[in-house]
Scaffold this motif. Sequence first.
Motif, PDB file in Angstrom:
ATOM      1  N   ARG A  44       0.825  -1.208   0.000  1.00  0.00           N
ATOM      2  CA  ARG A  44       0.000   0.000   0.000  1.00  0.00           C
ATOM      3  C   ARG A  44       0.855   1.252   0.000  1.00  0.00           C
ATOM      4  O   ARG A  44       0.383   2.320  -0.344  1.00  0.00           O
ATOM      5  CB  ARG A  44      -0.917   0.012   1.229  1.00  0.00           C
ATOM      6  CG  ARG A  44      -2.093  -0.906   1.080  1.00  0.00           C
ATOM      7  CD  ARG A  44      -3.007  -0.802   2.274  1.00  0.00           C
ATOM      8  NE  ARG A  44      -2.959  -2.110   2.934  1.00  0.00           N
ATOM      9  CZ  ARG A  44      -2.962  -2.325   4.210  1.00  0.00           C
ATOM     10  NH1 ARG A  44      -3.016  -1.320   5.047  1.00  0.00           N
ATOM     11  NH2 ARG A  44      -2.904  -3.543   4.690  1.00  0.00           N
ATOM     12  N   ASN A  45       2.112   1.138   0.405  1.00  0.00           N
ATOM     13  CA  ASN A  45       2.961   2.315   0.578  1.00  0.00           C
ATOM     14  C   ASN A  45       4.093   2.407  -0.430  1.00  0.00           C
ATOM     15  O   ASN A  45       5.077   3.108  -0.172  1.00  0.00           O
ATOM     16  CB  ASN A  45       3.541   2.321   1.999  1.00  0.00           C
ATOM     17  CG  ASN A  45       2.461   2.443   3.048  1.00  0.00           C
ATOM     18  OD1 ASN A  45       1.462   3.103   2.822  1.00  0.00           O
ATOM     19  ND2 ASN A  45       2.635   1.790   4.174  1.00  0.00           N
ATOM     20  N   ILE A  46       4.002   1.710  -1.562  1.00  0.00           N
ATOM     21  CA  ILE A  46       5.071   1.794  -2.559  1.00  0.00           C
ATOM     22  C   ILE A  46       4.501   2.100  -3.939  1.00  0.00           C
ATOM     23  O   ILE A  46       3.353   1.795  -4.242  1.00  0.00           O
ATOM     24  CB  ILE A  46       5.907   0.494  -2.633  1.00  0.00           C
ATOM     25  CG1 ILE A  46       5.042  -0.693  -3.042  1.00  0.00           C
ATOM     26  CG2 ILE A  46       6.627   0.230  -1.349  1.00  0.00           C
ATOM     27  CD1 ILE A  46       5.822  -1.950  -3.325  1.00  0.00           C
ATOM     28  N   ASP A  47       5.309   2.747  -4.745  1.00  0.00           N
ATOM     29  CA  ASP A  47       5.035   2.944  -6.170  1.00  0.00           C
ATOM     30  C   ASP A  47       6.125   2.216  -6.927  1.00  0.00           C
ATOM     31  O   ASP A  47       7.300   2.338  -6.599  1.00  0.00           O
ATOM     32  CB  ASP A  47       5.076   4.424  -6.552  1.00  0.00           C
ATOM     33  CG  ASP A  47       3.845   5.176  -6.102  1.00  0.00           C
ATOM     34  OD1 ASP A  47       2.762   4.572  -6.078  1.00  0.00           O
ATOM     35  OD2 ASP A  47       3.968   6.376  -5.785  1.00  0.00           O
ATOM     36  N   ILE A  86      11.424   0.974  -7.216  1.00  0.00           N
ATOM     37  CA  ILE A  86      10.420   1.065  -6.159  1.00  0.00           C
ATOM     38  C   ILE A  86      10.656   2.342  -5.374  1.00  0.00           C
ATOM     39  O   ILE A  86      11.784   2.651  -4.984  1.00  0.00           O
ATOM     40  CB  ILE A  86      10.508  -0.143  -5.202  1.00  0.00           C
ATOM     41  CG1 ILE A  86      10.191  -1.422  -5.958  1.00  0.00           C
ATOM     42  CG2 ILE A  86       9.560   0.037  -4.035  1.00  0.00           C
ATOM     43  CD1 ILE A  86      10.401  -2.660  -5.145  1.00  0.00           C
ATOM     44  N   LYS A  87       9.589   3.104  -5.161  1.00  0.00           N
ATOM     45  CA  LYS A  87       9.655   4.313  -4.349  1.00  0.00           C
ATOM     46  C   LYS A  87       8.677   4.155  -3.193  1.00  0.00           C
ATOM     47  O   LYS A  87       7.502   3.879  -3.397  1.00  0.00           O
ATOM     48  CB  LYS A  87       9.279   5.542  -5.181  1.00  0.00           C
ATOM     49  CG  LYS A  87       9.348   6.835  -4.416  1.00  0.00           C
ATOM     50  CD  LYS A  87       8.991   8.012  -5.310  1.00  0.00           C
ATOM     51  CE  LYS A  87       9.047   9.288  -4.508  1.00  0.00           C
ATOM     52  NZ  LYS A  87       8.648  10.440  -5.325  1.00  0.00           N
ATOM     53  N   ILE A  88       9.173   4.311  -1.984  1.00  0.00           N
ATOM     54  CA  ILE A  88       8.324   4.196  -0.798  1.00  0.00           C
ATOM     55  C   ILE A  88       7.636   5.537  -0.559  1.00  0.00           C
ATOM     56  O   ILE A  88       8.287   6.591  -0.510  1.00  0.00           O
ATOM     57  CB  ILE A  88       9.144   3.778   0.433  1.00  0.00           C
ATOM     58  CG1 ILE A  88       9.769   2.401   0.174  1.00  0.00           C
ATOM     59  CG2 ILE A  88       8.274   3.759   1.673  1.00  0.00           C
ATOM     60  CD1 ILE A  88      10.699   1.936   1.250  1.00  0.00           C
ATOM     61  N   LYS A  89       6.307   5.500  -0.447  1.00  0.00           N
ATOM     62  CA  LYS A  89       5.534   6.711  -0.209  1.00  0.00           C
ATOM     63  C   LYS A  89       5.684   7.146   1.244  1.00  0.00           C
ATOM     64  O   LYS A  89       5.768   6.312   2.142  1.00  0.00           O
ATOM     65  CB  LYS A  89       4.051   6.467  -0.473  1.00  0.00           C
ATOM     66  CG  LYS A  89       3.717   6.089  -1.881  1.00  0.00           C
ATOM     67  CD  LYS A  89       2.242   5.805  -1.995  1.00  0.00           C
ATOM     68  CE  LYS A  89       1.868   5.236  -3.332  1.00  0.00           C
ATOM     69  NZ  LYS A  89       0.452   4.875  -3.398  1.00  0.00           N
TER      70      LYS A  89
END
Length: 64
Positions: free
Chosen positions: A34-37, A59-62
Motif C-alpha cells: 500500500r505504501n510503494i510505487d 520502487i519508491k516508498i511513499k
Amino acid sequence: MRGIKISKIAALWLLMVLMVGFGRATKELPPLERNIDGAMMIIGGVPKVGESFEIVYRIKIKET
C-alpha cells in the motif's frame, strides 16, 4: 433473437478468469504494497524474439 454459442472449455476458462480476478480484487494488500510505487522499464527498447534484454524495476516508498 440469436443466442451466443460458446464451447464448454471456453466457458470454463472464462469462469476461471473471473474467479481469479475477483479473488485478486477482494484480497487485502500486504502493508508494504500500500505504501510503494513501482515502475518497470525495458532497457534498450522492445526486444525481438530470441534477443536478451534487461528489465529495471524501481520502487519508491511513499511517505505516510
